[in-house]
Write a protein that holds these residues in place. Structure first.
Motif, PDB file in Angstrom:
ATOM      1  N   GLU A  21       0.994  -1.237   0.081  1.00 11.55           N
ATOM      2  CA  GLU A  21      -0.018  -0.099  -0.194  1.00 11.55           C
ATOM      3  C   GLU A  21       0.934   1.421   0.029  1.00 11.55           C
ATOM      4  O   GLU A  21       0.624   2.160  -0.634  1.00 11.55           O
ATOM      5  CB  GLU A  21      -1.105   0.031   1.210  1.00 11.55           C
ATOM      6  CG  GLU A  21      -1.934  -0.880   1.150  1.00 11.55           C
ATOM      7  CD  GLU A  21      -2.628  -1.335   2.387  1.00 11.55           C
ATOM      8  OE1 GLU A  21      -2.578  -0.504   3.525  1.00 11.55           O
ATOM      9  OE2 GLU A  21      -3.525  -2.221   2.471  1.00 11.55           O
ATOM     10  N   LYS A  68       2.310   1.679  -3.457  1.00 12.69           N
ATOM     11  CA  LYS A  68       1.212   2.285  -4.520  1.00 12.69           C
ATOM     12  C   LYS A  68       1.194   3.685  -4.068  1.00 12.69           C
ATOM     13  O   LYS A  68       0.781   4.488  -5.223  1.00 12.69           O
ATOM     14  CB  LYS A  68      -0.002   1.336  -4.157  1.00 12.69           C
ATOM     15  CG  LYS A  68      -1.246   1.809  -5.194  1.00 12.69           C
ATOM     16  CD  LYS A  68      -2.305   0.918  -4.946  1.00 12.69           C
ATOM     17  CE  LYS A  68      -3.390   1.388  -6.093  1.00 12.69           C
ATOM     18  NZ  LYS A  68      -4.595   0.435  -5.561  1.00 12.69           N
ATOM     19  N   GLN A  69       0.930   4.229  -2.835  1.00 12.17           N
ATOM     20  CA  GLN A  69       0.869   5.476  -2.449  1.00 12.17           C
ATOM     21  C   GLN A  69       1.838   6.354  -2.893  1.00 12.17           C
ATOM     22  O   GLN A  69       1.631   7.297  -3.498  1.00 12.17           O
ATOM     23  CB  GLN A  69       0.530   5.901  -1.037  1.00 12.17           C
ATOM     24  CG  GLN A  69      -0.279   7.080  -0.512  1.00 12.17           C
ATOM     25  CD  GLN A  69      -0.159   7.145   0.905  1.00 12.17           C
ATOM     26  OE1 GLN A  69       0.585   6.333   1.650  1.00 12.17           O
ATOM     27  NE2 GLN A  69      -1.378   7.463   1.242  1.00 12.17           N
ATOM     28  N   GLN A  84       3.870   5.768  -5.553  1.00 10.97           N
ATOM     29  CA  GLN A  84       3.877   5.903  -6.997  1.00 10.97           C
ATOM     30  C   GLN A  84       2.580   6.893  -7.281  1.00 10.97           C
ATOM     31  O   GLN A  84       2.654   7.658  -8.502  1.00 10.97           O
ATOM     32  CB  GLN A  84       3.516   4.520  -7.469  1.00 10.97           C
ATOM     33  CG  GLN A  84       3.395   4.650  -8.959  1.00 10.97           C
ATOM     34  CD  GLN A  84       3.329   3.060  -9.789  1.00 10.97           C
ATOM     35  OE1 GLN A  84       2.992   2.086  -8.837  1.00 10.97           O
ATOM     36  NE2 GLN A  84       3.429   3.030 -10.906  1.00 10.97           N
ATOM     37  N   GLN A  85       1.320   6.816  -6.762  1.00 13.63           N
ATOM     38  CA  GLN A  85       0.315   7.706  -7.102  1.00 13.63           C
ATOM     39  C   GLN A  85       0.662   9.005  -6.736  1.00 13.63           C
ATOM     40  O   GLN A  85       0.283  10.197  -7.509  1.00 13.63           O
ATOM     41  CB  GLN A  85      -0.966   7.405  -6.278  1.00 13.63           C
ATOM     42  CG  GLN A  85      -1.437   5.974  -6.894  1.00 13.63           C
ATOM     43  CD  GLN A  85      -2.651   5.881  -5.821  1.00 13.63           C
ATOM     44  OE1 GLN A  85      -2.722   6.339  -4.888  1.00 13.63           O
ATOM     45  NE2 GLN A  85      -3.743   4.768  -6.538  1.00 13.63           N
ATOM     46  N   GLU A 110       2.944  10.251  -9.670  1.00 15.08           N
ATOM     47  CA  GLU A 110       2.357  10.481 -11.040  1.00 15.08           C
ATOM     48  C   GLU A 110       1.496  11.646 -10.954  1.00 15.08           C
ATOM     49  O   GLU A 110       1.430  12.484 -11.818  1.00 15.08           O
ATOM     50  CB  GLU A 110       1.224   9.360 -11.263  1.00 15.08           C
ATOM     51  CG  GLU A 110       2.145   7.862 -11.680  1.00 15.08           C
ATOM     52  CD  GLU A 110       1.177   6.917 -11.808  1.00 15.08           C
ATOM     53  OE1 GLU A 110      -0.013   7.023 -11.428  1.00 15.08           O
ATOM     54  OE2 GLU A 110       1.751   5.475 -12.133  1.00 15.08           O
ATOM     55  N   TYR A 111       0.831  11.996  -9.786  1.00 16.02           N
ATOM     56  CA  TYR A 111       0.260  13.328  -9.514  1.00 16.02           C
ATOM     57  C   TYR A 111       1.013  14.559  -9.777  1.00 16.02           C
ATOM     58  O   TYR A 111       0.615  15.326 -10.422  1.00 16.02           O
ATOM     59  CB  TYR A 111      -0.688  13.338  -8.219  1.00 16.02           C
ATOM     60  CG  TYR A 111      -1.500  14.613  -7.817  1.00 16.02           C
ATOM     61  CD1 TYR A 111      -2.604  14.676  -8.349  1.00 16.02           C
ATOM     62  CD2 TYR A 111      -0.830  15.671  -7.150  1.00 16.02           C
ATOM     63  CE1 TYR A 111      -3.082  16.136  -8.225  1.00 16.02           C
ATOM     64  CE2 TYR A 111      -1.529  16.827  -6.649  1.00 16.02           C
ATOM     65  CZ  TYR A 111      -2.504  16.975  -7.373  1.00 16.02           C
ATOM     66  OH  TYR A 111      -3.197  18.077  -7.125  1.00 16.02           O
TER      67      TYR A 111
END
Length: 122
Positions: free
Chosen positions: A87, A90-91, A93-94, A97-98
């Motif tokens: 998790e 993933k956070q 990476q997000q 990307e943002y």
């Protein structure tokens, strides 16, 4: 069985040379100790693998004769990696990307500082 060969057999690394390089860089630990590629692996050993900003924890169940299919990997090792690690990756990476769209090039020093501040606060 050699550690690098075992990691290749259970499909944690695509090639044996990549597994060897990870061992040499200190990304692999067996029973809490940094391991060389030639270290022998036995059933019930616990292996920690630092890969893609996630620390995988696996336990050796059995030793395969050669590289196994993806469906058979669970016979030879048990994954004890905490779900929080996935998790968190993933956070991160997000957040990346943002902040920056793919193909915008290398971040400037100001961009890097803002990104670090954002990640620390979240």
């Amino acid at each position: 069985m050699r550690l690098d060969k075992y990691l290749w057999c259970i499909r944690y690394y695509k090639t044996r040379s990549i597994a060897t390089e990870a061992c040499k860089k200190g990304h692999i630990r067996v029973n809490g100790e940094t391991a060389k590629p030639s270290k022998e692996v036995f059933p019930q050993d616990e292996i920690q693998i630092k890969k893609d900003q996630i620390t995988y924890r696996i336990q050796v169940n059995d030793l395969p004769e050669s590289r196994v299919g993806a469906k058979l990997v669970s016979l030879y090792c048990t994954d004890h990696t905490p779900q929080e690690a996935f998790e968190q990756a993933k956070q991160q990476q997000q957040a990346q990307e943002y902040y920056r769209q793919k193909g915008e090039g290398r971040p400037t020093k100001k961009d890097r500082r803002e990104l670090d501040e954002f990640l620390i606060n979240n």
